[in-house]
Scaffold this motif. Structure first.
Motif, PDB file in Angstrom:
ATOM      1  N   ARG A  91      33.350  15.002   7.816  1.00  0.00           N
ATOM      2  CA  ARG A  91      32.837  16.209   8.480  1.00  0.00           C
ATOM      3  C   ARG A  91      32.883  16.088  10.003  1.00  0.00           C
ATOM      4  O   ARG A  91      32.605  17.057  10.695  1.00  0.00           O
ATOM      5  CB  ARG A  91      31.414  16.476   8.020  1.00  0.00           C
ATOM      6  CG  ARG A  91      31.359  16.841   6.549  1.00  0.00           C
ATOM      7  CD  ARG A  91      29.968  17.180   6.105  1.00  0.00           C
ATOM      8  NE  ARG A  91      29.981  17.587   4.714  1.00  0.00           N
ATOM      9  CZ  ARG A  91      29.055  17.257   3.836  1.00  0.00           C
ATOM     10  NH1 ARG A  91      28.015  16.529   4.205  1.00  0.00           N
ATOM     11  NH2 ARG A  91      29.135  17.663   2.585  1.00  0.00           N
ATOM     12  N   ARG A  92      33.218  14.894  10.504  1.00  0.00           N
ATOM     13  CA  ARG A  92      33.252  14.643  11.947  1.00  0.00           C
ATOM     14  C   ARG A  92      34.527  13.877  12.316  1.00  0.00           C
ATOM     15  O   ARG A  92      34.471  12.749  12.777  1.00  0.00           O
ATOM     16  CB  ARG A  92      32.026  13.830  12.360  1.00  0.00           C
ATOM     17  CG  ARG A  92      30.744  14.621  12.167  1.00  0.00           C
ATOM     18  CD  ARG A  92      29.557  13.687  11.939  1.00  0.00           C
ATOM     19  NE  ARG A  92      28.352  14.440  11.628  1.00  0.00           N
ATOM     20  CZ  ARG A  92      28.001  14.807  10.411  1.00  0.00           C
ATOM     21  NH1 ARG A  92      28.733  14.509   9.377  1.00  0.00           N
ATOM     22  NH2 ARG A  92      26.890  15.493  10.212  1.00  0.00           N
ATOM     23  N   PRO A  93      35.682  14.481  12.102  1.00  0.00           N
ATOM     24  CA  PRO A  93      36.938  13.762  12.325  1.00  0.00           C
ATOM     25  C   PRO A  93      37.112  13.290  13.767  1.00  0.00           C
ATOM     26  O   PRO A  93      37.712  12.247  14.012  1.00  0.00           O
ATOM     27  CB  PRO A  93      38.019  14.760  11.916  1.00  0.00           C
ATOM     28  CG  PRO A  93      37.347  16.091  11.930  1.00  0.00           C
ATOM     29  CD  PRO A  93      35.896  15.854  11.644  1.00  0.00           C
ATOM     30  N   GLN A  94      36.591  14.030  14.722  1.00  0.00           N
ATOM     31  CA  GLN A  94      36.724  13.622  16.125  1.00  0.00           C
ATOM     32  C   GLN A  94      35.941  12.342  16.388  1.00  0.00           C
ATOM     33  O   GLN A  94      36.405  11.465  17.114  1.00  0.00           O
ATOM     34  CB  GLN A  94      36.251  14.746  17.057  1.00  0.00           C
ATOM     35  CG  GLN A  94      36.488  14.432  18.518  1.00  0.00           C
ATOM     36  CD  GLN A  94      37.961  14.210  18.847  1.00  0.00           C
ATOM     37  OE1 GLN A  94      38.851  14.832  18.273  1.00  0.00           O
ATOM     38  NE2 GLN A  94      38.225  13.296  19.767  1.00  0.00           N
ATOM     39  N   LEU A  95      34.758  12.208  15.790  1.00  0.00           N
ATOM     40  CA  LEU A  95      33.963  10.998  15.959  1.00  0.00           C
ATOM     41  C   LEU A  95      34.710   9.796  15.390  1.00  0.00           C
ATOM     42  O   LEU A  95      34.791   8.746  16.024  1.00  0.00           O
ATOM     43  CB  LEU A  95      32.597  11.154  15.288  1.00  0.00           C
ATOM     44  CG  LEU A  95      31.643   9.973  15.407  1.00  0.00           C
ATOM     45  CD1 LEU A  95      31.344   9.636  16.861  1.00  0.00           C
ATOM     46  CD2 LEU A  95      30.341  10.280  14.652  1.00  0.00           C
ATOM     47  N   ARG A  96      35.272   9.959  14.206  1.00  0.00           N
ATOM     48  CA  ARG A  96      36.061   8.882  13.601  1.00  0.00           C
ATOM     49  C   ARG A  96      37.219   8.485  14.521  1.00  0.00           C
ATOM     50  O   ARG A  96      37.457   7.311  14.774  1.00  0.00           O
ATOM     51  CB  ARG A  96      36.603   9.291  12.242  1.00  0.00           C
ATOM     52  CG  ARG A  96      37.625   8.277  11.724  1.00  0.00           C
ATOM     53  CD  ARG A  96      38.333   8.744  10.507  1.00  0.00           C
ATOM     54  NE  ARG A  96      37.598   8.188   9.389  1.00  0.00           N
ATOM     55  CZ  ARG A  96      37.413   8.780   8.246  1.00  0.00           C
ATOM     56  NH1 ARG A  96      37.908   9.970   8.035  1.00  0.00           N
ATOM     57  NH2 ARG A  96      36.742   8.207   7.290  1.00  0.00           N
ATOM     58  N   ALA A  97      37.939   9.473  15.027  1.00  0.00           N
ATOM     59  CA  ALA A  97      39.082   9.203  15.900  1.00  0.00           C
ATOM     60  C   ALA A  97      38.653   8.460  17.163  1.00  0.00           C
ATOM     61  O   ALA A  97      39.338   7.534  17.609  1.00  0.00           O
ATOM     62  CB  ALA A  97      39.793  10.507  16.255  1.00  0.00           C
ATOM     63  N   ALA A 100      39.806   4.637  18.161  1.00  0.00           N
ATOM     64  CA  ALA A 100      40.530   4.455  19.420  1.00  0.00           C
ATOM     65  C   ALA A 100      39.810   3.509  20.380  1.00  0.00           C
ATOM     66  O   ALA A 100      40.393   3.075  21.375  1.00  0.00           O
ATOM     67  CB  ALA A 100      40.735   5.814  20.095  1.00  0.00           C
ATOM     68  N   SER A 101      38.569   3.185  20.077  1.00  0.00           N
ATOM     69  CA  SER A 101      37.766   2.341  20.959  1.00  0.00           C
ATOM     70  C   SER A 101      38.228   0.886  20.926  1.00  0.00           C
ATOM     71  O   SER A 101      38.262   0.254  19.866  1.00  0.00           O
ATOM     72  CB  SER A 101      36.297   2.416  20.542  1.00  0.00           C
ATOM     73  OG  SER A 101      35.550   1.383  21.133  1.00  0.00           O
ATOM     74  N   ALA A 102      38.522   0.342  22.087  1.00  0.00           N
ATOM     75  CA  ALA A 102      38.909  -1.075  22.174  1.00  0.00           C
ATOM     76  C   ALA A 102      37.755  -1.965  21.736  1.00  0.00           C
ATOM     77  O   ALA A 102      37.978  -3.016  21.115  1.00  0.00           O
ATOM     78  CB  ALA A 102      39.347  -1.406  23.600  1.00  0.00           C
ATOM     79  N   ASP A 103      36.526  -1.577  22.048  1.00  0.00           N
ATOM     80  CA  ASP A 103      35.357  -2.366  21.641  1.00  0.00           C
ATOM     81  C   ASP A 103      35.244  -2.432  20.120  1.00  0.00           C
ATOM     82  O   ASP A 103      34.974  -3.489  19.559  1.00  0.00           O
ATOM     83  CB  ASP A 103      34.063  -1.792  22.230  1.00  0.00           C
ATOM     84  CG  ASP A 103      33.974  -1.972  23.735  1.00  0.00           C
ATOM     85  OD1 ASP A 103      34.642  -2.866  24.288  1.00  0.00           O
ATOM     86  OD2 ASP A 103      33.212  -1.202  24.357  1.00  0.00           O
ATOM     87  N   GLN A 137      32.585   2.671   6.213  1.00  0.00           N
ATOM     88  CA  GLN A 137      31.283   2.022   6.260  1.00  0.00           C
ATOM     89  C   GLN A 137      31.128   1.146   7.496  1.00  0.00           C
ATOM     90  O   GLN A 137      30.058   1.104   8.092  1.00  0.00           O
ATOM     91  CB  GLN A 137      31.048   1.217   4.984  1.00  0.00           C
ATOM     92  CG  GLN A 137      30.878   2.118   3.769  1.00  0.00           C
ATOM     93  CD  GLN A 137      30.887   1.365   2.470  1.00  0.00           C
ATOM     94  OE1 GLN A 137      31.717   0.481   2.257  1.00  0.00           O
ATOM     95  NE2 GLN A 137      29.959   1.699   1.595  1.00  0.00           N
ATOM     96  N   ILE A 138      32.203   0.470   7.906  1.00  0.00           N
ATOM     97  CA  ILE A 138      32.045  -0.351   9.101  1.00  0.00           C
ATOM     98  C   ILE A 138      32.072   0.493  10.375  1.00  0.00           C
ATOM     99  O   ILE A 138      31.460   0.128  11.371  1.00  0.00           O
ATOM    100  CB  ILE A 138      33.052  -1.520   9.177  1.00  0.00           C
ATOM    101  CG1 ILE A 138      34.470  -1.042   9.304  1.00  0.00           C
ATOM    102  CG2 ILE A 138      32.862  -2.471   8.021  1.00  0.00           C
ATOM    103  CD1 ILE A 138      35.411  -2.102   9.844  1.00  0.00           C
ATOM    104  N   ILE A 139      32.735   1.649  10.346  1.00  0.00           N
ATOM    105  CA  ILE A 139      32.670   2.566  11.495  1.00  0.00           C
ATOM    106  C   ILE A 139      31.222   2.982  11.717  1.00  0.00           C
ATOM    107  O   ILE A 139      30.704   2.927  12.839  1.00  0.00           O
ATOM    108  CB  ILE A 139      33.578   3.798  11.282  1.00  0.00           C
ATOM    109  CG1 ILE A 139      35.048   3.405  11.388  1.00  0.00           C
ATOM    110  CG2 ILE A 139      33.239   4.902  12.284  1.00  0.00           C
ATOM    111  CD1 ILE A 139      36.023   4.505  10.996  1.00  0.00           C
ATOM    112  N   VAL A 140      30.552   3.410  10.654  1.00  0.00           N
ATOM    113  CA  VAL A 140      29.161   3.849  10.783  1.00  0.00           C
ATOM    114  C   VAL A 140      28.260   2.673  11.146  1.00  0.00           C
ATOM    115  O   VAL A 140      27.346   2.814  11.961  1.00  0.00           O
ATOM    116  CB  VAL A 140      28.689   4.583   9.511  1.00  0.00           C
ATOM    117  CG1 VAL A 140      27.202   4.879   9.556  1.00  0.00           C
ATOM    118  CG2 VAL A 140      29.491   5.881   9.335  1.00  0.00           C
TER     119      VAL A 140
END
Length: 81
Positions: free
Chosen positions: A18-24, A28-31, A62-65
């Motif tokens: 429901r939040r594809p931009q957040l996932r992207a 994309a985050s180097a951290d 799950q690891i993204i969250v």
């Protein structure tokens, strides 16, 4: 078109679907990528899981969250409100 995600998705997958931009942004985050590269992995049925908490297997959603909870909890609160 059905706006409901499939029932077999994890809560994290549903949240990110429901939040594809957040996932992207996270992917994309180097951290995030540096943190993810340090995690042990296990491949099961051609799917990569990340070993967390000793013996728990978590998928990428799950690891993204998990990473958001640890490093950017305000993003989760803003998205949930």
């Amino acid at each position: 078109m059905n706006d409901h995600p499939p029932e077999d998705l994890t809560a994290e997958a549903t949240f990110l679907l429901r939040r594809p931009q957040l996932r992207a942004e996270v992917l994309a985050s180097a951290d995030f990528r540096a943190w993810r590269e340090k995690l042990r992995t296990a491949d099961v049925d051609e799917t990569t899981y990340y070993v967390r908490g000793g013996d728990m297997l978590k998928d990428e959603d799950q690891i993204i969250v998990e990473w958001l909870r640890r490093t950017r909890p305000a993003l989760l609160r803003d998205e949930e409100e």
